[in-house]
Design an enzyme around this catalytic site. Structure first.
Site, PDB file in Angstrom:
ATOM      1  N   LYS A 117      -8.370  49.315  53.347  1.00  0.00           N
ATOM      2  CA  LYS A 117      -9.353  49.540  52.292  1.00  0.00           C
ATOM      3  C   LYS A 117      -8.928  48.832  51.017  1.00  0.00           C
ATOM      4  O   LYS A 117      -7.731  48.611  50.805  1.00  0.00           O
ATOM      5  CB  LYS A 117      -9.440  51.053  51.984  1.00  0.00           C
ATOM      6  CG  LYS A 117     -10.128  51.889  53.035  1.00  0.00           C
ATOM      7  CD  LYS A 117     -10.163  53.348  52.595  1.00  0.00           C
ATOM      8  CE  LYS A 117     -10.832  54.241  53.639  1.00  0.00           C
ATOM      9  NZ  LYS A 117     -12.248  53.977  53.850  1.00  0.00           N
TER      10      LYS A 117
ATOM     11  N   ARG B 251     -14.268  58.899  63.678  1.00  0.00           N
ATOM     12  CA  ARG B 251     -15.023  59.095  64.925  1.00  0.00           C
ATOM     13  C   ARG B 251     -14.103  58.985  66.134  1.00  0.00           C
ATOM     14  O   ARG B 251     -14.384  59.573  67.178  1.00  0.00           O
ATOM     15  CB  ARG B 251     -16.189  58.115  64.989  1.00  0.00           C
ATOM     16  CG  ARG B 251     -15.806  56.676  65.051  1.00  0.00           C
ATOM     17  CD  ARG B 251     -16.937  55.736  64.647  1.00  0.00           C
ATOM     18  NE  ARG B 251     -17.153  55.711  63.193  1.00  0.00           N
ATOM     19  CZ  ARG B 251     -18.091  54.996  62.583  1.00  0.00           C
ATOM     20  NH1 ARG B 251     -18.910  54.251  63.283  1.00  0.00           N
ATOM     21  NH2 ARG B 251     -18.213  55.022  61.265  1.00  0.00           N
TER      22      ARG B 251
HETATM   23  N1  BES Z   1     -12.936  58.341  55.386  1.00  0.00           N
HETATM   24  C1  BES Z   1     -13.863  57.275  55.384  1.00  0.00           C
HETATM   25  C2  BES Z   1     -15.237  57.670  54.862  1.00  0.00           C
HETATM   26  C3  BES Z   1     -15.334  58.083  53.431  1.00  0.00           C
HETATM   27  C4  BES Z   1     -15.836  57.233  52.482  1.00  0.00           C
HETATM   28  C5  BES Z   1     -14.982  59.356  53.040  1.00  0.00           C
HETATM   29  C6  BES Z   1     -15.970  57.632  51.181  1.00  0.00           C
HETATM   30  C7  BES Z   1     -15.116  59.758  51.729  1.00  0.00           C
HETATM   31  C8  BES Z   1     -15.608  58.897  50.800  1.00  0.00           C
HETATM   32  C9  BES Z   1     -14.057  56.755  56.795  1.00  0.00           C
HETATM   33  O1  BES Z   1     -12.955  56.861  57.620  1.00  0.00           O
HETATM   34  C10 BES Z   1     -14.367  55.296  56.679  1.00  0.00           C
HETATM   35  O2  BES Z   1     -13.532  54.566  56.245  1.00  0.00           O
HETATM   36  N2  BES Z   1     -15.572  54.923  57.066  1.00  0.00           N
HETATM   37  C11 BES Z   1     -15.994  53.576  56.994  1.00  0.00           C
HETATM   38  C12 BES Z   1     -16.659  53.240  58.295  1.00  0.00           C
HETATM   39  C13 BES Z   1     -16.984  51.791  58.456  1.00  0.00           C
HETATM   40  C14 BES Z   1     -15.728  50.973  58.594  1.00  0.00           C
HETATM   41  C15 BES Z   1     -17.863  51.621  59.646  1.00  0.00           C
HETATM   42  C16 BES Z   1     -16.966  53.454  55.835  1.00  0.00           C
HETATM   43  O3  BES Z   1     -17.780  54.348  55.656  1.00  0.00           O
HETATM   44  O4  BES Z   1     -16.886  52.468  55.112  1.00  0.00           O
HETATM   45 MN    MN Z   2     -11.647  55.207  57.431  1.00  0.00          MN
END
Ligand code: BES
Ligand code: MN
Ligand code: ZN
Length: 497
Positions: free
Chosen positions: A277, A351
């Site tokens: 990230k 997931r």
């Molecule tokens: N933990 C994150 C989602 C999240 C985002 C939680 C903002 C709280 C606040 C999750 O694991 C994630 O990184 N999701 C990605 C999925 C994508 C790579 C398909 C996302 O939402 O960007």
């Molecule tokens: Mn994630």
């Protein structure tokens, strides 16, 4: 905090602070503030302030009087309750929380709150208790200049005709529920160095011991032995060992009816893994275990309130880290049910752990499944920070939960889970891939999970936008919200009836 009921005349109560709710009975345009109590002395005290428009009844508006004549209290606070025609249990809960936070802000640990008229006494006392306990939660745990402003004694002032012996059970119930929600908030607040998967599992075990329910905690060996390849693929890149937690609530003599399987995402830190990230805001990813924390809170309340329905909860606790051993984009993993998954993005890790958690819940006998997870940024795009995203494969089951959410005042919104979107997560090399691209990201995430619930009624709660309050409210500081704990508890109790 000790909460008691008094039926003594309000004006004769010796208290550091007497909080008196005042609502606006006017129309859209004109304000017509009136106290939510018929007390003549208090009404007379408020009259000039209302005439002078110092009091309007706007929600959380605070108007103070210092030792006014005719009242034994050291201070009187007229507290705005908002529009009278909109004033219900949710508003009362927030009003009680507001009173708590105002008192704490002045380091007043004991006060009296006048119970507003026009609200069912038992339900009113219950939500008032919830509001007070939730409002007592602070986020400054590690500040050296932290002052302990925890509330000690709150008196709920009822009218003389109140049936006090019926109100105490409602107080006890409200306290159990709100304290459980606060446990969830406390866990979610902890930074990842102090809340590793091992420590999170320990907290689950401690809660179970105190609440008197069995708890099993498993490590990497068991996860591999169960063939939880999706779960393990997330954990393999971290120095911290994963933990798989099983908590059970089995009321005596209940051998039929549903077994509710709760599954929580417990990523104690989500760096994104190899699909790392951006560093901006990454510190927030300590709360990526909020789903697991939710289930710990919910199980505590369930174990204490003892509804006649069986519930088991599974927590998938792991870090998601980049490392020489971390999984890489393109890797193929096999979930517990044998399905092959092409990992396109290692940041779509929630997931993966939940896929195996859902399979395991079924293996352990769950007939109905509910998962909670900070799963997608996309749900925040869709619903903002106001509503929990609700995804389900069964209308009756979903409607039951949504009904419970209305009762508890937690805002939730049903989202579609249609097979039409499935093309987005079809893989050429495997059964499914773990991301579906930009559009409908919260839906494709839910569709992914659906592959692991088989034919069981299932609800997925995406709390990514709601588990962390972004702005301080009058009744709650910004930080972990503990959202969905109340609704899960209410829903489980409704299933027992
Ligand atoms: N933990 C994150 C989602 C999240 C985002 C939680 C903002 C709280 C606040 C999750 O694991 C994630 O990184 N999701 C990605 C999925 C994508 C790579 C398909 C996302 O939402 O960007
Ligand atoms: Mn994630
Ligand atoms: Zn995550």
């Amino acid at each position: 905090m000790k909460i008691s009921v008094s039926t003594t005349a309000f004006t004769t109560l010796a208290t550091p602070l007497l909080v008196v709710p005042v609502a606006d009975h006017g129309s859209e345009k004109t304000a017509a503030p009136e106290l939510l109590t018929a007390d003549a002395t208090l009404t007379a005290l408020a009259a000039p302030l209302i005439a002078g428009k110092d009091i309007t009844g706007k929600f959380a508006e605070a108007t103070w009087l210092l030792s006014p004549a005719g009242v034994k209290a050291q201070r009187v606070l007229f507290l705005g309750a908002g529009k009278a025609n909109k004033f219900g249990l949710t508003e009362l809960r927030n009003l009680a929380g507001t009173a708590a936070r105002i008192a704490k802000g002045k380091n007043i640990k004991c006060f009296t709150l006048v119970l507003p008229n026009g609200i069912d006494a038992i339900a009113g006392v219950r939500v008032t208790t919830e509001g007070l306990v939730l409002g007592d939660f602070d986020v400054d745990t590690y500040r050296s200049d932290r002052k302990d402003t925890s509330l000690e004694d709150v008196t709920l002032a009822a009218t003389a005709d109140a049936e006090v012996n019926k109100l105490y059970p409602a107080i006890a119930e409200g306290a159990v529920i709100a304290e459980s929600q606060n446990l969830t908030r406390e866990l979610a607040l902890e930074p990842s160095n102090l809340m590793t998967p091992t420590l999170l599992a320990e907290r689950a075990r401690k809660m179970c011991e105190e609440a008197g329910i069995p708890c099993e905690v498993h490590g990497p060996e068991k996860i591999k032995e169960l063939k939880m390849g999706a779960f393990w693929s997330v954990s393999q890149g971290s120095e911290e060992e994963p933990r798989l937690v099983v908590m059970r609530y089995e009321p005596e003599g209940v051998t039929d009816g549903p077994v509710i399987g709760l599954v929580g995402k417990g990523i104690t830190f989500d760096s994104g893994g190899i699909s790392i990230k951006p560093s901006d805001g990454m510190e927030k990813m300590k709360y990526d275990m909020s789903g697991a924390a939710t289930m710990i809170g919910a199980m505590q309340a369930i174990a204490m309130l003892k509804p006649r329905v069986r519930v088991l909860a599974i927590l998938c606790c792991s870090e998601n880290m980049p490392d020489g051993k971390a999984q890489k984009p393109g890797d193929v993993q096999f979930a517990m049910n044998g399905k092959s998954i092409e990992v396109i993005n290692t940041d779509a890790e929630g997931r993966l752990v939940l896929a195996d958690g859902l399979c395991y819940a079924r293996q352990l006998g769950a007939t109905h499944l509910i998962d909670a997870a900070t799963l997608t940024g996309a749900v925040v795009v869709a619903l903002g920070h106001q509503n929990v995203g609700v995804f389900a494969n069964d209308d009756d089951f979903a409607n039951g939960l949504l009904k419970a959410a209305v009762t508890t005042g937690e805002k939730m919104w049903r989202m579609p889970v249609e097979q039409e979107y499935f093309d987005l997560i079809r893989s050429e090399i495997a059964d499914i891939k773990n991301t579906g691209g930009r559009w409908g990201g919260a839906i494709t995430a839910a569709l992914f999970l659906k592959e692991f619930v088989d034919d069981k009624p299932w609800i997925h709660l995406d709390i990514a936008g709601t588990a962390w309050l972004e702005e301080t409210k009058a009744w709650m500081p910004k930080g972990p919200s503990g959202v969905t704990v109340r609704t899960l508890v209410e829903f489980v109790r409704s299933l027992a009836k």
